[in-house]
Enzyme design. Structure first.
Site, PDB file in Angstrom:
ATOM      1  N   TYR B 263       0.807  -1.226   0.000  1.00  0.00           N
ATOM      2  CA  TYR B 263       0.000   0.000   0.000  1.00  0.00           C
ATOM      3  C   TYR B 263       0.842   1.280   0.000  1.00  0.00           C
ATOM      4  O   TYR B 263       0.646   2.177  -0.821  1.00  0.00           O
ATOM      5  CB  TYR B 263      -0.954   0.001   1.212  1.00  0.00           C
ATOM      6  N   ASP B 298      -8.323  -3.287  -0.993  1.00  0.00           N
ATOM      7  CA  ASP B 298      -9.454  -2.470  -1.423  1.00  0.00           C
ATOM      8  C   ASP B 298      -8.995  -1.218  -2.162  1.00  0.00           C
ATOM      9  O   ASP B 298      -9.672  -0.736  -3.062  1.00  0.00           O
ATOM     10  CB  ASP B 298     -10.284  -2.059  -0.209  1.00  0.00           C
ATOM     11  N   LYS B 370     -11.233  -9.028   5.555  1.00  0.00           N
ATOM     12  CA  LYS B 370     -11.774  -7.701   5.838  1.00  0.00           C
ATOM     13  C   LYS B 370     -12.424  -7.136   4.581  1.00  0.00           C
ATOM     14  O   LYS B 370     -11.769  -6.920   3.567  1.00  0.00           O
ATOM     15  CB  LYS B 370     -10.661  -6.765   6.289  1.00  0.00           C
TER      16      LYS B 370
END
Lengths: 247, 515
Positions: B263, B298, B370
């Site tokens: 990320y 995500d 998640k």
């Protein structure tokens, strides 16, 4: 009655019905419900209906209400403007650049300051674009450089000078505590200090940015939520053509 | 559990490719340390003060070692020797080093190497026992309450003021939240130090400081008792201080940390080597202190299309899992991320969402996945926004996800108010209850849209992993194969904090917790 006078429409013209939802920092009780109604009457609303009260913490009550708004406003006196984009499409824009400007144009974009969100600048610049409208990187006649998020004003300015940008796009997503105003103002100040203000077409974008607001801060235009890339490109091209005296 | 048919051989193949990709990264990073890893060692040894200008002492000491060109051997032995010399506690010793009362250049020659090594061992054992303590404390707390049912209901608070965050958290728990995440102030990930003290002035979030962790932990402990269920606390071990945040989180008994292997590289332009090294040490700390990690797949779908690039999410999950295994993380601490981000205008988009969610479940059956709500296509009509979240809630309960991040009606407008968090949780509670055992009833048609889609994404994932395995992960990232963002191996923030270990490098905490 003057047909320019308006107020919110529920199901009958001029009924003034609005819906409200808020939280009061008190324990849920008959008194809390009453307090909500009293508060709404202080807002100059009438026929107040508190339709839902719910305890959402020890000392907090969530309220849904309906009420009638009293004042009318004269719609003919409301002033607001949108950036004049000419509403050209992808093909028309590329054609105009090629035929009238006879060179590729350069656009640099960034989300400046502490704002870590690149979603806005990406929507306008990334190849894919937004809402079925191609991003500036897709335009054969535009050299688009998306610097991403958390770019300092100084970096943005020096990059724009280096690639000889025609237009600089600045995105601001976070408006908490007016962070965007500080960032946008700083950029204008730096450009003015370095005598570069008129070198670029300067455009601000973000969910809480309107054209009036951006122009007031010294930008050539401001674009709000749901703006599509071709609107921004149209504005840039129209402005450049005007500068060149082509329109 | 809902069933979907996927070829186990293909799953094994994907996992094997992931393991190989992670091993190659591991072979590289084992010869390196970073500024933040070394500062973490100091924090673990007890250096948690800051100077008058609020610069953490651990930063100052690492800077001194860098200036003196001693850092390649690691901070551990120098600090242990200094402590022997001062015969005082860690913060006092740190102060004396910073005030030039102890010269790190000479400190090793003042004691026998044996004694220094002994002191290092003692410090490291004490540090590890603090990590073990956190695990015990949390387990004891959890044992006092009934087991929390999955999916856990996760919400974010983000007022910028830690005390106001506590008020917001209390209300969220009241409405049903099981997990509270305190989102960080914007741009904290780029700070090369951890701010200190209780803070009330963040932008778009609240600074992650050890003191703020402790304030929120106590508030949640109080609410846990009132509500008779254990409330988990989340923060962010990402950015330039991954392992240090992990250390502070262990000290303050946090339960979950956002911790992704890629990320920061992609979305914060942090150097990839720095990130890989930092994430490994931070994950070792999480393993030892029983902190679950949440990965950030995500985010890819905020820049790429959720249908077109679904396989990049799966590939990243597989790589994140493999890297987590290198750091000894057990499955139940592996909160791999994914998201419900398909354009709401797409016909049968919900079926595709189910396919993606089922694929993740099938690939990682024991991981508490998640699941992130819609953000990219979130409407500013807050009422339509609630409809979108309701479908997301249904997908989550129908596929039995582990952690459910509640979508907010005002996702595309502002950080949620107390009212909006309540509205969101209301919908979650309703859907989770009314469709509670739906997942046990479902078998997806073998040749239906959903099964076919899951198969297709798995196939594309294997293709992508094969390509990555061939070129190496670093080269894959530099070619923009994730989130269509390109980052180069020797560029990005924090690269100057990547340090080659010398032959006599020592980090006994690392040695203990990596076994």
């Amino acid at each position: 009655m003057n047909k320019n006078l308006i107020k919110p429409y529920g199901d009958t013209l001029n009924d003034g019905i609005i819906q409200l939802c808020f939280t009061l920092p008190v324990k849920n009780s008959a008194k809390a419900k009453k307090a909500a109604a009293v508060y709404l009457s202080e807002l100059n609303l009438e026929e107040i209906r508190i339709v839902h009260c719910h305890r959402i913490a020890e000392n907090f009550t969530y309220i849904v209400a309906f009420a009638r708004a009293i004042p009318f406003i004269d719609y003919s006196k409301v002033k607001a403007d949108e950036a004049e984009t000419g509403k050209l499409d992808f093909y028309k824009i590329n054609k105009l650049i090629k035929e009238k400007l006879m060179r590729k144009i350069v656009v640099v974009g960034a989300s400046i300051g502490c704002d870590a969100h690149s979603v806005g600048i990406d929507a306008i610049m990334n190849m894919k674009g937004y809402n079925h409208d191609y991003g500036l990187e897709r335009y054969p006649q535009i050299d688009a450089y998306n610097l991403g998020a958390q770019i300092t004003c100084e970096e943005l300015v020096s990059y724009s000078v280096r690639v000889n940008a025609d237009a600089v796009l600045v995105s601001q997503t976070v408006s908490a505590k007016d962070a965007h105003i500080g960032n946008l103002t700083q950029l204008v100040e730096i450009l003015e200090a370095e005598n570069l203000k008129d070198k670029f077409i300067l455009i601000a974008g973000g969910p809480d940015i309107s054209n009036d607001f951006a122009c007031k801060l010294g930008y050539d235009a401001g674009f709000g939520h749901s703006t599509i890339p071709s609107s921004v490109a149209s504005f840039i091209v129209t402005k450049l053509l005007k500068k060149k005296g082509e329109i | 559990m809902a069933q979907i048919f996927l070829n186990q051989k293909k799953i094994n193949k994907a996992k094997a490719l992931g393991a190989n990709i992670a091993q190659n990264i591991h072979d590289y990073i084992k010869d390196y340390t970073t500024d933040s890893v070394e500062r973490s060692v100091l924090r673990l040894y007890g250096v948690d003060d800051a100077d008058d200008e609020k610069t953490p002492l651990c930063n100052k000491i690492v800077d001194i070692l860098k200036k003196e060109k001693l850092i390649n051997s690691g901070v551990s032995k120098y600090f242990a020797a200094a402590m022997l010399k001062t015969d005082s506690h860690a913060n006092k010793t740190a102060e004396m080093i910073i005030n030039n009362k102890i010269d790190l250049k000479k400190v090793l020659s003042m004691q026998s190497l044996e004694k220094i090594s002994e002191k290092e061992q003692t410090l490291a054992q004490d540090a590890v026992s603090v990590l073990d303590r956190s695990k015990k404390v949390k387990n004891a707390k959890k044992a006092g309450f009934p087991l929390c049912e999955k999916p856990y209901r996760y919400v974010i608070v983000a007022t910028g003021n830690i005390y106001e965050d506590c008020t917001q958290a209390e209300s969220a728990v009241y409405s049903g939240a099981d997990i509270i995440a305190v989102i960080r102030s914007t741009a904290q990930s780029l700070l090369d130090y951890i701010p200190s003290g209780a803070t009330t002035t963040g932008f778009g979030g609240t600074y992650a400081t050890q003191k703020n962790f402790s304030i929120m932990r106590s508030a949640l402990d109080k609410i846990s008792k009132q509500q008779k269920r254990y409330i988990r606390l989340v923060n962010y071990a990402s950015g330039l201080c991954m392992p240090e945040i992990a250390v502070c989180s262990a000290f303050e008994d946090l339960d979950i940390l956002l911790n992704d292997s890629m990320y920061g590289i992609l979305f914060r332009d942090i150097n990839m080597k720095r990130t890989f090294i930092d994430q490994h040490f931070s994950r070792l700390i999480c393993t030892r202190a029983d902190i679950m990690i949440n990965t950030g797949e995500d985010n890819y779908l905020t820049t790429s299309d959720a249908v077109e690039k679904a396989h990049s999410v799966t590939a990243s999950q597989i790589i994140n899992e493999a890297m987590a295994k290198q750091a000894l993380l057990p499955d139940d601490l592996l909160g791999l991320g994914h998201a419900f981000e398909i354009d709401p205008e797409m016909e049968n988009g919900f079926l595709y969402e189910l396919a993606h969610a089922m694929l993740a479940k099938k690939l990682f059956p024991n991981a508490p996945l998640k699941y992130m709500p819609p953000t990219k296509h979130k409407s500013r009509d807050i009422f339509f926004s609630i409809c979108m979240d309701t479908m997301f809630n249904l997908a989550s309960i129908a596929t039995n996800q582990g952690i459910h991040l509640a979508g907010m009606p005002t996702e595309a407008v502002h950080t949620p108010s107390m009212s909006e968090r309540h509205q969101a949780l209301n919908s979650v509670n309703y859907v989770f209850n009314t469709a509670k055992n739906l997942c046990d009833e479902i078998e997806f048609k073998k040749d239906g849209i959903i099964s076919k889609r899951a198969k297709q994404v798995l196939d594309s994932t294997i293709d992508l992993l094969e390509k990555i395995n061939k070129s190496g992960l670093m080269s894959a990232i530099s070619q923009g194969w994730f989130a269509q963002i390109k980052r180069e191996p020797d560029k990005g923030k924090g690269f100057d904090g990547v340090i080659k270990k010398s032959e006599n490098y020592s980090n006994p905490v690392f040695d203990i917790i990596s076994k």
